[in-house]
Design an enzyme around this catalytic site. Structure first.
Site, PDB file in Angstrom:
ATOM      1  N   ARG A  48      14.743 -55.524 -19.499  1.00  0.00           N
ATOM      2  CA  ARG A  48      15.021 -56.932 -19.852  1.00  0.00           C
ATOM      3  C   ARG A  48      15.480 -57.035 -21.319  1.00  0.00           C
ATOM      4  NH1 ARG A  48      14.173 -57.044 -15.143  1.00  0.00           N
ATOM      5  NH2 ARG A  48      13.128 -58.646 -13.930  1.00  0.00           N
ATOM      6  N   SER A  64      10.310 -65.035 -14.304  1.00  0.00           N
ATOM      7  CA  SER A  64       9.181 -64.446 -15.043  1.00  0.00           C
ATOM      8  C   SER A  64       9.192 -64.976 -16.469  1.00  0.00           C
ATOM      9  CB  SER A  64       9.316 -62.930 -15.110  1.00  0.00           C
ATOM     10  OG  SER A  64       9.364 -62.380 -13.839  1.00  0.00           O
ATOM     11  N   GLU A 104       9.448 -63.324 -21.907  1.00  0.00           N
ATOM     12  CA  GLU A 104      10.753 -62.778 -21.563  1.00  0.00           C
ATOM     13  C   GLU A 104      11.817 -63.843 -21.810  1.00  0.00           C
ATOM     14  OE1 GLU A 104      13.679 -62.175 -18.234  1.00  0.00           O
ATOM     15  OE2 GLU A 104      11.678 -61.987 -17.358  1.00  0.00           O
TER      16      GLU A 104
HETATM   17  N1  EPU Z   1       0.543 -59.396  -9.251  1.00  0.00           N
HETATM   18  C1  EPU Z   1      -0.705 -59.997  -9.216  1.00  0.00           C
HETATM   19  N2  EPU Z   1      -0.763 -61.362  -9.375  1.00  0.00           N
HETATM   20  C2  EPU Z   1       0.329 -62.118  -9.577  1.00  0.00           C
HETATM   21  C3  EPU Z   1       1.596 -61.497  -9.631  1.00  0.00           C
HETATM   22  C4  EPU Z   1       1.692 -60.126  -9.472  1.00  0.00           C
HETATM   23  O1  EPU Z   1      -1.722 -59.344  -9.028  1.00  0.00           O
HETATM   24  O2  EPU Z   1       0.172 -63.343  -9.702  1.00  0.00           O
HETATM   25  C5  EPU Z   1       0.646 -57.948  -9.013  1.00  0.00           C
HETATM   26  C6  EPU Z   1       1.255 -57.689  -7.629  1.00  0.00           C
HETATM   27  O3  EPU Z   1       0.276 -57.665  -6.638  1.00  0.00           O
HETATM   28  C7  EPU Z   1       1.891 -56.331  -7.797  1.00  0.00           C
HETATM   29  C8  EPU Z   1       2.321 -56.330  -9.249  1.00  0.00           C
HETATM   30  O4  EPU Z   1       1.562 -57.345  -9.897  1.00  0.00           O
HETATM   31  O5  EPU Z   1       0.944 -55.294  -7.613  1.00  0.00           O
HETATM   32  C9  EPU Z   1       3.821 -56.559  -9.431  1.00  0.00           C
HETATM   33  O6  EPU Z   1       4.202 -57.801  -8.856  1.00  0.00           O
HETATM   34  P1  EPU Z   1       5.707 -58.112  -8.346  1.00  0.00           P
HETATM   35  O7  EPU Z   1       6.169 -57.033  -7.449  1.00  0.00           O
HETATM   36  O8  EPU Z   1       5.723 -59.514  -7.840  1.00  0.00           O
HETATM   37  O9  EPU Z   1       6.628 -57.964  -9.602  1.00  0.00           O
HETATM   38  P2  EPU Z   1       6.439 -58.334 -11.139  1.00  0.00           P
HETATM   39  O10 EPU Z   1       6.257 -57.057 -11.900  1.00  0.00           O
HETATM   40  O11 EPU Z   1       5.398 -59.367 -11.297  1.00  0.00           O
HETATM   41  C10 EPU Z   1       8.984 -58.036 -11.700  1.00  0.00           C
HETATM   42  C11 EPU Z   1      10.073 -58.806 -12.379  1.00  0.00           C
HETATM   43  C12 EPU Z   1      10.637 -59.895 -11.455  1.00  0.00           C
HETATM   44  C13 EPU Z   1      11.176 -59.239 -10.217  1.00  0.00           C
HETATM   45  C14 EPU Z   1      10.045 -58.443  -9.551  1.00  0.00           C
HETATM   46  C15 EPU Z   1      10.513 -57.647  -8.365  1.00  0.00           C
HETATM   47  C16 EPU Z   1       9.568 -58.723 -14.760  1.00  0.00           C
HETATM   48  C17 EPU Z   1       9.140 -59.503 -15.956  1.00  0.00           C
HETATM   49  N3  EPU Z   1       9.582 -59.403 -13.609  1.00  0.00           N
HETATM   50  O12 EPU Z   1       7.888 -58.932 -11.488  1.00  0.00           O
HETATM   51  O13 EPU Z   1      11.733 -60.505 -12.140  1.00  0.00           O
HETATM   52  O14 EPU Z   1      11.673 -60.197  -9.301  1.00  0.00           O
HETATM   53  O15 EPU Z   1       9.482 -57.486 -10.491  1.00  0.00           O
HETATM   54  O16 EPU Z   1      11.366 -56.617  -8.796  1.00  0.00           O
HETATM   55  O17 EPU Z   1       9.894 -57.551 -14.874  1.00  0.00           O
HETATM   56  C18 EPU Z   1      12.392 -62.310 -13.543  1.00  0.00           C
HETATM   57  O18 EPU Z   1      12.647 -61.473 -14.406  1.00  0.00           O
HETATM   58  O19 EPU Z   1      12.591 -63.547 -13.732  1.00  0.00           O
HETATM   59  C19 EPU Z   1      11.825 -61.880 -12.273  1.00  0.00           C
HETATM   60  C20 EPU Z   1      11.421 -62.742 -11.351  1.00  0.00           C
END
Ligand code: EPU
Length: 338
Positions: A162, A237, A333
């Site tokens: 990012r 995010s 972010e």
């Molecule tokens: N999780 C929780 N609680 C929550 C959210 C997430 O426990 O409320 C845990 C999930 O269970 C999982 C882990 O965190 O084990 C990762 O969650 P998720 O796969 O939803 O992805 P993320 O790391 O929270 C990132 C990106 C998203 C992107 C997703 C999928 C960043 C800042 N965010 O989110 O990007 O869609 O991966 O690739 O890197 C964005 O940048 O606007 C965005 C939505």
């Protein structure tokens, strides 16, 4: 050149924050962009793209340039690849759909990301195991110092998680005009290993997925977790996932053995900020109209009339609480306009 005054920016930012711009120009051609930069007697310029990655916290006493440059051109192609030049004002998801219709591969995992194409390189957008840099050939940016157009290679963009040159050393100097993408026509490289994609494909009974099947799965997963900005104001995010060194990670995981995490290099570990925030009890919480999304704690939402300052106050509350509980700092972010 049509210079508007006291324009509400509410429809121009996906958080739906109701602040005004003192002056506002819709930019449809690069020529207009140069003219707008040269105008005398106006306050500082503020570049507005898709408005999907920023939090406005006050009225802008600026000349806002809304980048609405449109157009898609195939600049070259061979039997296996196509090089597509996309103007900065093209909506990202509409572009993804357009490529899918032509069976051009590469963007399917990045379906439904809000915002315009011109913003994509600035924060190296990414989702479900693919980042913009994986399909990026180069981009064209206007240098505000002399009005010239400069081509940036992938190396010159200095992409990170990012992150890019445009967020750091190049900040404020360049305006993205177009992005050239390198897409596949055959032998698409499918990325299905990330997160819930495989289970979603299995649920749909898909064994040999096409790029359209992957896009369909990504759209379904995103819709189940992420709020639609048309319905609930948000900026995706709000925070980045923190990346910590081995020592910090060791101490953390000893105390929280069940925490999800990913190794990003030998001594670097990524911990999902959404998990940290949820553990602190913020998921689904609401303070006036500023809130934390009920299905993904990484996303802050505007339930209606929240001000940018209220959302920002909530962000600080969350950052403080996460630091206190886990001794880990999380950073926004989203670009905060203070
Ligand atoms: N999780 C929780 N609680 C929550 C959210 C997430 O426990 O409320 C845990 C999930 O269970 C999982 C882990 O965190 O084990 C990762 O969650 P998720 O796969 O939803 O992805 P993320 O790391 O929270 C990132 C990106 C998203 C992107 C997703 C999928 C960043 C800042 N965010 O989110 O990007 O869609 O991966 O690739 O890197 C964005 O940048 O606007 C965005 C939505």
């Amino acid at each position: 050149m049509n210079i508007l005054q006291n324009i509400s920016l509410e429809p121009y930012n996906t958080f739906g924050i109701a602040v005004n711009a003192r002056f506002f120009i819709q930019i449809n051609h690069v020529k207009e962009l140069r003219e707008a930069l040269e105008l005398k007697g106006y306050p500082e310029r503020f570049i507005l793209g898709g408005g999907s990655n920023m939090l406005l916290t006050h009225n802008l006493e600026a000349l806002v340039l809304h980048i609405d440059l449109r157009g898609k051109t195939i600049v070259s192609e061979n039997d296996t690849q196509v090089f597509l030049k996309v103007m900065a004002g093209e909506n990202w998801h509409q572009l993804v759909l357009w490529t899918l219709e032509r069976d051009y591969g590469g963007l399917e995992n990045m379906s439904l990301i809000p915002g315009n194409t011109g913003t994509a390189p600035i924060q190296n957008i990414g989702a479900y195991g693919v980042e913009l840099k994986d399909v990026f050939e180069g981009c064209e940016a206007l240098d505000t110092q002399d009005g010239s157009l400069r081509w940036f290679t992938p190396e010159e963009c200095e992409f990170g998680y990012r992150d890019s040159y445009f967020k750091n050393r190049g900040k404020g100097r360049y305006i993205l005009v177009s992005v050239t993408l390198k897409l596949t026509k055959v032998h698409h490289k499918l990325n299905t290993s990330y997160g819930a994609i495989e289970s979603e494909l299995a649920r749909n009974g898909v064994k040999e997925p096409s790029i359209k099947d992957i896009a369909k799965a990504v759209i379904a997963i995103r819709k189940s977790k992420l709020p639609d900005p048309e319905i609930l104001g948000n900026s995706g995010s709000f925070f980045k996932n923190p990346v910590v060194d081995g020592k910090t990670f060791g101490q953390f995981i000893k105390k929280h053995p069940d925490a999800p995490h990913y190794r990003v290099s030998k001594d670097r570990f990524k911990i999902p900020a959404g998990w940290l925030i949820e553990q602190c009890g913020f998921k689904g919480k609401r303070y006036g109209d500023a809130g934390v999304h009920s299905k993904q704690a990484l996303v802050l939402v505007n339930h209606g009339k929240a001000t940018g300052r209220e959302i920002l106050a909530l962000a600080h509350k969350i950052m403080d609480q996460v630091r206190e509980t886990f001794a880990i700092a999380i950073q926004p972010e989203v670009n905060i306009i203070e």
